[in-house]
Design an enzyme around this catalytic site. Structure first.
Site, mmCIF file in Angstrom:
data_model
loop_
_atom_site.group_PDB
_atom_site.id
_atom_site.type_symbol
_atom_site.label_atom_id
_atom_site.label_comp_id
_atom_site.label_asym_id
_atom_site.label_seq_id
_atom_site.Cartn_x
_atom_site.Cartn_y
_atom_site.Cartn_z
ATOM 1 N N SER A 1 -7.010 -53.564 -12.941
ATOM 2 C CA SER A 1 -6.711 -54.909 -13.428
ATOM 3 C C SER A 1 -7.791 -55.851 -12.917
ATOM 4 O O SER A 1 -7.909 -56.077 -11.706
ATOM 5 C CB SER A 1 -5.342 -55.369 -12.934
ATOM 6 O OG SER A 1 -5.232 -56.756 -13.154
ATOM 7 N N HIS B 1 -8.317 -53.369 -17.542
ATOM 8 C CA HIS B 1 -7.094 -54.099 -17.896
ATOM 9 C C HIS B 1 -7.356 -55.592 -17.730
ATOM 10 O O HIS B 1 -7.751 -56.058 -16.648
ATOM 11 C CB HIS B 1 -5.964 -53.633 -16.976
ATOM 12 C CG HIS B 1 -4.626 -54.222 -17.292
ATOM 13 N ND1 HIS B 1 -3.810 -53.735 -18.295
ATOM 14 C CD2 HIS B 1 -3.948 -55.243 -16.729
ATOM 15 C CE1 HIS B 1 -2.689 -54.437 -18.333
ATOM 16 N NE2 HIS B 1 -2.750 -55.366 -17.386
ATOM 17 N N ASP C 1 -5.751 -59.310 -17.949
ATOM 18 C CA ASP C 1 -4.489 -60.054 -17.946
ATOM 19 C C ASP C 1 -4.698 -61.461 -18.484
ATOM 20 O O ASP C 1 -5.344 -62.295 -17.841
ATOM 21 C CB ASP C 1 -3.929 -60.104 -16.519
ATOM 22 C CG ASP C 1 -3.411 -58.755 -16.081
ATOM 23 O OD1 ASP C 1 -2.488 -58.233 -16.734
ATOM 24 O OD2 ASP C 1 -3.936 -58.202 -15.092
ATOM 25 N N MET D 1 -2.975 -64.863 -19.431
ATOM 26 C CA MET D 1 -1.748 -65.629 -19.132
ATOM 27 C C MET D 1 -1.936 -67.071 -19.582
ATOM 28 O O MET D 1 -3.035 -67.620 -19.452
ATOM 29 C CB MET D 1 -1.471 -65.612 -17.622
ATOM 30 C CG MET D 1 -1.417 -64.240 -17.002
ATOM 31 S SD MET D 1 -0.944 -64.333 -15.257
ATOM 32 C CE MET D 1 -1.261 -62.636 -14.738
ATOM 33 N N HIS E 1 -3.525 -57.472 -21.898
ATOM 34 C CA HIS E 1 -2.096 -57.645 -21.648
ATOM 35 C C HIS E 1 -1.793 -59.127 -21.815
ATOM 36 O O HIS E 1 -2.206 -59.945 -20.988
ATOM 37 C CB HIS E 1 -1.796 -57.135 -20.221
ATOM 38 C CG HIS E 1 -0.381 -57.348 -19.780
ATOM 39 N ND1 HIS E 1 -0.011 -57.249 -18.453
ATOM 40 C CD2 HIS E 1 0.747 -57.636 -20.468
ATOM 41 C CE1 HIS E 1 1.287 -57.475 -18.354
ATOM 42 N NE2 HIS E 1 1.768 -57.720 -19.555
ATOM 43 N N MET F 1 0.338 -62.130 -21.607
ATOM 44 C CA MET F 1 1.515 -62.773 -21.022
ATOM 45 C C MET F 1 1.521 -64.218 -21.504
ATOM 46 O O MET F 1 1.211 -65.156 -20.766
ATOM 47 C CB MET F 1 1.463 -62.657 -19.492
ATOM 48 C CG MET F 1 1.812 -61.257 -19.021
ATOM 49 S SD MET F 1 1.213 -60.913 -17.365
ATOM 50 C CE MET F 1 -0.470 -60.446 -17.711
ATOM 51 N N MET G 1 6.536 -53.086 -17.261
ATOM 52 C CA MET G 1 6.167 -53.883 -16.087
ATOM 53 C C MET G 1 6.940 -53.387 -14.865
ATOM 54 O O MET G 1 8.171 -53.262 -14.905
ATOM 55 C CB MET G 1 6.474 -55.372 -16.313
ATOM 56 C CG MET G 1 5.499 -56.107 -17.221
ATOM 57 S SD MET G 1 3.764 -55.963 -16.768
ATOM 58 C CE MET G 1 3.707 -56.785 -15.180
ATOM 59 N N GLY H 1 2.936 -62.103 -13.914
ATOM 60 C CA GLY H 1 2.403 -63.402 -13.498
ATOM 61 C C GLY H 1 1.362 -63.343 -12.407
ATOM 62 O O GLY H 1 0.439 -64.143 -12.396
ATOM 63 N N GLY I 1 -0.799 -58.264 -6.786
ATOM 64 C CA GLY I 1 -0.459 -58.124 -5.366
ATOM 65 C C GLY I 1 1.017 -58.113 -5.038
ATOM 66 O O GLY I 1 1.388 -58.286 -3.879
ATOM 67 N N ASP J 1 2.433 -51.157 -14.825
ATOM 68 C CA ASP J 1 1.581 -52.260 -14.367
ATOM 69 C C ASP J 1 2.306 -53.069 -13.298
ATOM 70 O O ASP J 1 3.354 -53.664 -13.558
ATOM 71 C CB ASP J 1 1.262 -53.149 -15.587
ATOM 72 C CG ASP J 1 0.316 -54.289 -15.271
ATOM 73 O OD1 ASP J 1 -0.242 -54.335 -14.159
ATOM 74 O OD2 ASP J 1 0.129 -55.142 -16.169
ATOM 75 N N GLY K 1 -4.509 -53.172 -9.658
ATOM 76 C CA GLY K 1 -5.398 -54.289 -9.345
ATOM 77 C C GLY K 1 -5.728 -54.364 -7.880
ATOM 78 O O GLY K 1 -6.771 -53.895 -7.418
HETATM 79 O O1 LIG Z 1 0.055 -57.928 -15.314
HETATM 80 C C1 LIG Z 1 -0.202 -58.127 -14.155
HETATM 81 C C2 LIG Z 1 0.511 -59.215 -13.417
HETATM 82 O O2 LIG Z 1 1.392 -59.819 -14.253
HETATM 83 C C3 LIG Z 1 -1.281 -57.350 -13.452
HETATM 84 O O3 LIG Z 1 -1.873 -56.454 -14.362
HETATM 85 C C4 LIG Z 1 -0.748 -56.587 -12.253
HETATM 86 O O4 LIG Z 1 -0.012 -57.348 -11.401
HETATM 87 C C5 LIG Z 1 -1.838 -55.829 -11.527
HETATM 88 O O5 LIG Z 1 -2.004 -56.235 -10.229
HETATM 89 P P1 LIG Z 1 -1.487 -55.412 -8.945
HETATM 90 O O6 LIG Z 1 -1.925 -53.979 -9.138
HETATM 91 O O7 LIG Z 1 -2.177 -56.091 -7.834
HETATM 92 O O8 LIG Z 1 -0.003 -55.527 -8.913
HETATM 93 FE FE LIG Z 2 -1.187 -56.659 -16.575
#
Ligand SMILES: O=C(CO)[C@H](O)[C@H](O)COP(=O)(O)O
Ligand SMILES: [Fe+2]
Length: 215
Positions: free
Chosen positions: A10, A35, A37, A39, A68, A70, A143, A148, A151, A177, A199
């Protein structure tokens, strides 16, 4: 080397000021997809990138850009992202209950691969019509955190959905994800996921290639 699944770092966890070199670094480390993201600050309480950034990155890489979405109005993003060079377009079922057929048709007409995602609280049954319908999606993104932010902590209870999907659709692409890393990738792959987004675990590791090799 662990399970055989695609891995999509990510880029949310990358240094956005050096996006092209960060993307190349991930590909050199063995990433299959990137990937991205997207948003809108409305569907989720965070704002990231949009089509202009995808267009800029596309000038530097031929990689599969797994977008992705969002966002509250995914239809508005189809044309700009298609032009920008996105590869996959995954929208959320929670905002597409009334128009997913049109959405999937438009995504395909712009040369992108349609996918649907669902939040941890959304029942898996909601995506079945989209997999089986006249205009089927080609991937389901489950998910494993609330969308959002990167981490966050992996939610193991979401694995029931992955198992149910895999049982029902043996050849479907199932992506997971959120919170995936050395301690959770195996759990997700054993449940049936074959595309792993990671990510913070990849970008935060001293050896990103080692984390990528786990998939
Ligand atoms: O869609 C996402 C958040 O909405 C990210 O792709 C996801 O959180 C990846 O980050 P991590 O691997 O750090 O959780
Ligand atoms: Fe994502």
């Amino acid at each position: 080397m662990g399970v055989e699944a695609k891995i999509a770092p990510s880029m949310l966890s990358s240094d956005f000021a050096n996006l092209a070199s960060e993307a190349q670094r991930m590909l050199d480390c063995g990433a299959d997809w990137l990937h991205m993201d997207i948003m809108d600050g409305h569907f989720v309480p965070n704002l990231t990138i949009g089509a202009p950034v995808i267009e800029s990155l596309r000038k530097h890489t031929k990689a599969y850009l797994d977008c992705h979405l969002m966002v509250t109005n995914p239809l508005d993003y189809v044309e700009p992202l298609g032009k920008a060079g996105a590869s996959g377009f995954t929208f959320h079922v929670e905002v597409s209950r009334d128009n997913w057929g049109e959405l999937v048709q438009r995504i395909k007409s712009k040369g992108m691969r349609p996918g649907v995602s669902l939040k941890p609280g959304t029942p898996i049954e909601e995506v079945y019509p989209l997999v089986e319908g006249e205009y089927p999606v080609e991937m389901v993104l489950v998910m494993t955190v609330e969308p959002g932010f990167g981490g966050q902590k992996f939610m193991p209870e979401t694995m029931d959905k992955v198992r149910a999907l895999r049982k029902k659709y043996p050849s479907l692409d199932i992506e997971v994800d959120g919170g995936l890393g050395p301690s959770t990738i195996d759990m997700a792959a054993s449940a049936g996921a074959n595309c792993i987004v990671a990510g913070s675990s990849v970008f935060g590791a001293p050896d990103s290639a080692q984390v990528i090799s786990l998939s």
